[in-house]
Design an enzyme around this catalytic site. Structure first.
Site, PDB file in Angstrom:
ATOM      1  N   ASP A  87      19.619  31.154  74.710  1.00  0.00           N
ATOM      2  CA  ASP A  87      21.176  31.109  74.503  1.00  0.00           C
ATOM      3  C   ASP A  87      21.813  31.831  75.673  1.00  0.00           C
ATOM      4  OD1 ASP A  87      23.910  31.298  73.472  1.00  0.00           O
ATOM      5  OD2 ASP A  87      22.800  31.346  71.412  1.00  0.00           O
ATOM      6  N   SER A 137      28.062  27.902  70.940  1.00  0.00           N
ATOM      7  CA  SER A 137      26.765  27.587  70.476  1.00  0.00           C
ATOM      8  C   SER A 137      26.528  26.782  69.361  1.00  0.00           C
ATOM      9  CB  SER A 137      25.934  28.942  70.095  1.00  0.00           C
ATOM     10  OG  SER A 137      25.803  29.825  71.257  1.00  0.00           O
ATOM     11  N   PHE A 289      13.708  41.180  60.273  1.00  0.00           N
ATOM     12  CA  PHE A 289      13.450  42.381  60.764  1.00  0.00           C
ATOM     13  C   PHE A 289      14.322  43.513  61.276  1.00  0.00           C
ATOM     14  CE2 PHE A 289      10.172  39.229  61.786  1.00  0.00           C
ATOM     15  CZ  PHE A 289       9.034  39.710  61.103  1.00  0.00           C
ATOM     16  N   GLU A 332      14.753  30.873  69.578  1.00  0.00           N
ATOM     17  CA  GLU A 332      15.835  31.230  70.440  1.00  0.00           C
ATOM     18  C   GLU A 332      15.621  32.430  70.992  1.00  0.00           C
ATOM     19  OE1 GLU A 332      20.762  31.768  69.716  1.00  0.00           O
ATOM     20  OE2 GLU A 332      19.431  32.487  68.536  1.00  0.00           O
ATOM     21  N   ASP A 337      22.568  35.633  75.785  1.00  0.00           N
ATOM     22  CA  ASP A 337      23.896  35.276  75.714  1.00  0.00           C
ATOM     23  C   ASP A 337      24.648  36.678  75.446  1.00  0.00           C
ATOM     24  OD1 ASP A 337      26.088  33.518  74.920  1.00  0.00           O
ATOM     25  OD2 ASP A 337      26.336  34.529  73.165  1.00  0.00           O
TER      26      ASP A 337
HETATM   27 ZN   LIG Z   1      27.838  33.240  73.382  1.00  0.00          ZN
END
Ligand SMILES: [Zn+2]
Length: 496
Positions: A87, A137, A289, A332, A337
């Site tokens: 990302d 995204s 988690f 991912e 990001d």
């Molecule tokens: Zn972002």
């Protein structure tokens, strides 16, 4: 047999594993061996003696051609597809990840080779959303999952519908690759370091006119009354209906407390639980988690029991490899990001390096003749590698350049205001300062890189992102393409 494509394309070596390299590569000599000999590269450079073995030589360039000639033959039909989304991992992030990874291994860094760097096929993907030049995204993940672009902030809904319009969204849902995989008898899985209801992983299983409708509490009453369901509720439904078989990630706070209790299959809440699973653990497997996003690699506390992205990926791939009909898995690296948005490159780069480890974990477990692996980013960030730092200059630090003869200086390069500046920088974000610039801003242990425009958060960027590919039909990943073409290549490879 899992050797053919690996040896063709030189992707199976580990940094430092000369023996494995020699075994796998046989007679194909490679620049990588030189890159592994980190200290000698450094020593050769510092002593100023010319060396033909330094990566970047004419001979090394020619070996790059040999690799490409060998990688031309690619099977077409894929049994499995693994889609890696870093990302926010734009080209500058990949370059900085590579340098940072190399420097952590005692090298100058620039010559380091990531696992994704070894993939034989590459394209640039255009990431804009139907309504935004610079994308988010949700819209980009939808493009990759459905084969058509849509608006920013929207998950797998036609671009004809406005963001947040529940009633019309219910009539304009778009079929996804995961649904088609499930209908064709494949197993499906998602792995993420972000909340599993966050935009990118949500695009694998949910359809929503608003990415923020993650939990039942996040869903506005008007949307609920109009018939929309939260992203978390859609995930529960996908698992119980058998269209989603494996989920590993963070964000259990978005689910009702009884969610894990009522779930069919195997529930995991800690890294130890995950370690205890094996190739025969019954599906579905659901492991959440952390409450929110999982911890950053760079600031993970010693007592943190969350598994890493590479551990989750290893478990996911090895479990899904043990299914009959093939599988589609999305992995991912969700926090690359977030590190960038915070203006802290170290956080982003450490996440990126772990993401590359996850790619390697998958590569090590699959048969490259039957599994297509695509590694890409959903969008980029306003992140640059600037100035003229000398070779091997610490990538997270300030620029120290060369003198007129090309010899490294001992003091930082100064800008017109007489102050040093970081090699890595952002166009906007919290690293921007008004008036006189302090040499370095510190927040805890993590350096905040310099930025030009003061904003609360650093933003995404609009340039194209890389798409790396290996395996069946990976040769179709080429040229400059629209991001939604990635879906069509995956679907074609699977033969749907
Ligand atoms: Zn972002």
């Amino acid at each position: 047999m899992k050797s053919s494509l690996f040896s063709k394309t030189l992707i199976s070596q580990t940094p430092g594993s000369k023996t494995l390299f020699a075994k796998v590569m046989g007679s194909v000599l490679c620049f990588w061996l030189t890159a592994c000999a980190s200290t000698s590269v450094l020593a050769t450079q510092k002593s100023g003696k010319p060396s033909v073995t330094v990566p970047g030589s004419f001979a090394d360039g020619n070996k790059g051609l040999a690799q490409r000639l060998n990688a031309r033959q690619t099977p077409t039909k894929a049994k499995n597809v693994i889609l890696f989304i870093g990302d926010g991992m734009g080209v500058s992030t990949v370059t900085a990840m590579r340098i940072h990874a190399g420097q952590k291994n005692g090298m100058t860094g620039e010559e380091y080779v990531l696992t994704m760097d070894r993939f034989p096929h590459l394209a640039l993907a255009k990431t804009y959303n139907t309504d935004q030049q610079v994308s988010d995204s949700a819209g980009t993940a939808s493009a990759i999952m459905t084969g058509q672009k849509t608006r920013a902030g929207v998950l797998n809904i036609s671009p004809a519908v406005k963001k947040g319009d529940c009633a019309n969204a219910l009539k304009a849902q778009v079929p996804t690759l995961f649904e088609q995989a499930s209908q064709n008898g494949l197993s499906t899985g998602i792995v993420s370091t972000a909340r599993i209801t966050h935009a990118t992983p949500a695009a694998a299983y949910a359809k929503s006119p608003h990415r923020n409708w993650e939990s039942d509490k996040d869903l506005p009453e008007s949307a609920r009354n109009a018939g929309c369901r939260s992203i978390a509720a859609q995930m529960q439904n996908a698992i119980t209906s058998g269209t989603l078989d494996l989920v590993l990630g963070g964000g259990n706070e978005k689910f009702p407390k009884e969610f894990m209790d009522t779930l069919p299959g195997t529930k995991l809440i800690s890294g130890a639980d995950l370690s205890a699973t094996d190739r025969k653990t019954p599906l579905p497997i659901v492991g959440l988690f952390s409450q929110d996003h999982m911890a950053y690699m760079a600031s993970k506390k010693p007592n943190n029991t969350e598994p890493s992205l590479s551990e989750m990926t290893r478990k996911a791939v090895s479990r899904l490899e043990n299914t009959q009909g093939g599988y589609v898995l999305m992995v991912e690296g969700g926090r690359i990001d977030h590190g960038h948005h915070a203006g802290k490159a170290e956080l982003a780069l450490e996440e990126g390096i772990e993401f590359d480890r996850a790619v390697k974990a998958a590569v090590d477990l699959i048969d490259p003749d039957e599994t297509l692996i695509i590694v890409t980013a959903d969008h980029s960030h306003v992140f640059t590698i600037a100035g003229y730092p000398t070779r091997g200059n610490p990538i997270l630090g300030t620029v120290i350049g060369n003198d007129k003869t090309g010899t490294p200086k001992t003091k930082p390069t100064l800008a017109n205001d007489g102050l040093p500046y970081t090699t890595l920088g952002y166009q906007n974000g919290i690293g921007a300062t008004k008036g006189e610039r302090s040499p370095m801003l510190n927040s805890g242990q993590v350096i905040i890189q310099k930025a030009a425009i003061p904003t609360d958060y650093e933003t995404h960027a609009g340039e194209d992102v890389p798409v790396f590919a290996i395996g069946p039909s990976s040769d179709l990943v080429s040229g400059v393409m629209e991001q939604n073409t990635i879906y069509h290549i995956m679907r074609h490879a699977l033969g749907f």
